[in-house]
Design a protein around this motif. Structure first.
Motif, mmCIF file in Angstrom:
data_model
loop_
_atom_site.group_PDB
_atom_site.id
_atom_site.type_symbol
_atom_site.label_atom_id
_atom_site.label_comp_id
_atom_site.label_asym_id
_atom_site.label_seq_id
_atom_site.Cartn_x
_atom_site.Cartn_y
_atom_site.Cartn_z
ATOM 1 N N PRO A 119 7.252 4.884 2.028
ATOM 2 C CA PRO A 119 8.202 5.694 2.803
ATOM 3 C C PRO A 119 8.835 6.815 1.971
ATOM 4 O O PRO A 119 9.040 7.921 2.475
ATOM 5 C CB PRO A 119 9.255 4.677 3.261
ATOM 6 C CG PRO A 119 8.531 3.373 3.285
ATOM 7 C CD PRO A 119 7.572 3.455 2.133
ATOM 8 N N ALA A 120 9.128 6.535 0.700
ATOM 9 C CA ALA A 120 9.696 7.572 -0.166
ATOM 10 C C ALA A 120 8.727 8.748 -0.305
ATOM 11 O O ALA A 120 9.130 9.912 -0.225
ATOM 12 C CB ALA A 120 10.041 6.995 -1.534
ATOM 13 N N LEU A 121 7.452 8.441 -0.496
ATOM 14 C CA LEU A 121 6.454 9.502 -0.599
ATOM 15 C C LEU A 121 6.318 10.268 0.713
ATOM 16 O O LEU A 121 6.292 11.500 0.717
ATOM 17 C CB LEU A 121 5.086 8.925 -0.997
ATOM 18 C CG LEU A 121 4.913 8.504 -2.452
ATOM 19 C CD1 LEU A 121 3.584 7.790 -2.640
ATOM 20 C CD2 LEU A 121 5.027 9.690 -3.386
ATOM 21 N N LEU A 122 6.220 9.553 1.810
ATOM 22 C CA LEU A 122 6.039 10.214 3.103
ATOM 23 C C LEU A 122 7.199 11.153 3.447
ATOM 24 O O LEU A 122 7.002 12.176 4.097
ATOM 25 C CB LEU A 122 5.835 9.187 4.211
ATOM 26 C CG LEU A 122 4.456 8.513 4.221
ATOM 27 C CD1 LEU A 122 4.448 7.300 5.134
ATOM 28 C CD2 LEU A 122 3.374 9.505 4.616
ATOM 29 N N MET A 123 8.382 10.814 2.980
ATOM 30 C CA MET A 123 9.540 11.674 3.246
ATOM 31 C C MET A 123 9.588 12.874 2.304
ATOM 32 O O MET A 123 10.442 13.728 2.432
ATOM 33 C CB MET A 123 10.839 10.870 3.154
ATOM 34 C CG MET A 123 10.977 9.801 4.226
ATOM 35 S SD MET A 123 10.762 10.402 5.909
ATOM 36 C CE MET A 123 12.181 11.438 6.094
ATOM 37 N N GLY A 124 8.659 12.946 1.355
ATOM 38 C CA GLY A 124 8.562 14.114 0.488
ATOM 39 C C GLY A 124 9.163 13.948 -0.886
ATOM 40 O O GLY A 124 9.289 14.925 -1.631
ATOM 41 N N ASN A 125 9.535 12.738 -1.242
ATOM 42 C CA ASN A 125 10.108 12.498 -2.569
ATOM 43 C C ASN A 125 9.009 12.380 -3.617
ATOM 44 O O ASN A 125 7.884 11.993 -3.320
ATOM 45 C CB ASN A 125 10.925 11.199 -2.558
ATOM 46 C CG ASN A 125 12.133 11.317 -1.680
ATOM 47 O OD1 ASN A 125 13.067 12.043 -1.993
ATOM 48 N ND2 ASN A 125 12.126 10.622 -0.554
ATOM 49 N N VAL A 126 9.356 12.676 -4.833
ATOM 50 C CA VAL A 126 8.517 12.408 -5.988
ATOM 51 C C VAL A 126 8.904 11.019 -6.470
ATOM 52 O O VAL A 126 10.072 10.647 -6.441
ATOM 53 C CB VAL A 126 8.760 13.466 -7.094
ATOM 54 C CG1 VAL A 126 8.059 13.105 -8.373
ATOM 55 C CG2 VAL A 126 8.324 14.841 -6.590
ATOM 56 N N VAL A 127 7.909 10.235 -6.895
ATOM 57 C CA VAL A 127 8.167 8.837 -7.240
ATOM 58 C C VAL A 127 7.824 8.556 -8.693
ATOM 59 O O VAL A 127 6.809 9.009 -9.211
ATOM 60 C CB VAL A 127 7.363 7.890 -6.317
ATOM 61 C CG1 VAL A 127 7.408 6.448 -6.806
ATOM 62 C CG2 VAL A 127 7.868 7.981 -4.887
ATOM 63 N N LEU A 128 8.710 7.818 -9.336
ATOM 64 C CA LEU A 128 8.472 7.241 -10.651
ATOM 65 C C LEU A 128 8.394 5.735 -10.439
ATOM 66 O O LEU A 128 9.369 5.119 -10.003
ATOM 67 C CB LEU A 128 9.607 7.586 -11.619
ATOM 68 C CG LEU A 128 9.548 6.955 -13.007
ATOM 69 C CD1 LEU A 128 8.268 7.346 -13.738
ATOM 70 C CD2 LEU A 128 10.769 7.357 -13.819
ATOM 71 N N MET A 129 7.222 5.155 -10.662
ATOM 72 C CA MET A 129 7.039 3.716 -10.448
ATOM 73 C C MET A 129 7.131 2.982 -11.776
ATOM 74 O O MET A 129 6.397 3.272 -12.711
ATOM 75 C CB MET A 129 5.696 3.388 -9.807
ATOM 76 C CG MET A 129 5.541 1.894 -9.537
ATOM 77 S SD MET A 129 3.855 1.308 -9.234
ATOM 78 C CE MET A 129 3.324 2.309 -7.905
ATOM 79 N N LYS A 130 8.062 2.047 -11.844
ATOM 80 C CA LYS A 130 8.170 1.153 -13.003
ATOM 81 C C LYS A 130 7.246 -0.023 -12.723
ATOM 82 O O LYS A 130 7.468 -0.802 -11.805
ATOM 83 C CB LYS A 130 9.629 0.701 -13.172
ATOM 84 C CG LYS A 130 9.873 -0.535 -14.031
ATOM 85 C CD LYS A 130 9.387 -0.436 -15.446
ATOM 86 C CE LYS A 130 9.807 -1.669 -16.234
ATOM 87 N NZ LYS A 130 8.920 -2.826 -16.055
#
Length: 176
Positions: A115-126
């Motif tokens: 959902p974070a990606l679909l909303m247009g956010n950049v993601v840092l995955m730990k």
């Protein structure tokens, strides 16, 4: 780049298409990911298959929910809850740090990451220290389907990696 760049400025339709392409790529890794879930964290074959399949189903259902509401999803609307009136606007907020647990590394992580990606956010995955190998198998699918810089990975013990990240003020949201 502070959560800006190609991904956040891409249209919702473009982001959905990219995630749908990611699903196609991820499905080609199903057997490998299931085996990793079994060997690394001790899931039986049924539980490992179920985690993978539920994750794919969740992604598809999230896309469907967004598509069914796309016409008003990004409209500014006033909503009243009890005695509080609020102007609600949905938009990317920047860089989201997604933490994944070891016991459901794929399903629980992707429940916040997608959902974070679909909303247009950049993601840092730990990546979890234990249970992280499944994510190593997904990196290639991300690289093939998303623009560079859309998703980034960090590994290591949380007590060593999280304080420096959170103290800098560059993380806009935390998802766990």
């Amino acid at each position: 780049n502070g959560g800006s760049g190609e991904w956040p400025t891409m249209s919702l339709k473009g982001r959905i298409e990219a995630i749908q392409n990611f699903i196609v790529e991820l499905k080609t890794k199903r057997e490998e990911i299931v085996n990793v879930l079994m060997w690394e964290i001790g899931k039986n074959v049924g539980d490992a298959e179920s985690e993978f399949d539920r994750t794919i189903q969740f992604i598809e259902m999230t896309i469907e929910a967004i598509q069914n509401n796309a016409s008003n999803l990004f409209d500014k609307t006033f909503q009243t809850i009890s005695t509080t009136n609020a102007l609600v606007r949905r938009a990317a907020i920047g860089i989201i740090l997604c933490l994944g647990p070891f016991n459901y590394p794929l399903n629980e992580t992707y429940a916040t990451l997608i959902p974070a990606l679909l909303m247009g956010n950049v993601v840092l995955m730990k990546i979890p220290t234990v249970g992280g190998l499944a994510h190593l198998l997904t990196m290639e699918a991300f690289a093939k389907t998303l623009p560079p810089g859309t998703i980034n990975f960090i590994s290591g013990p949380g007590r060593e990696t999280m304080p420096p990240l959170m103290s800098k003020g560059t993380i806009d949201g935390l998802a766990f």
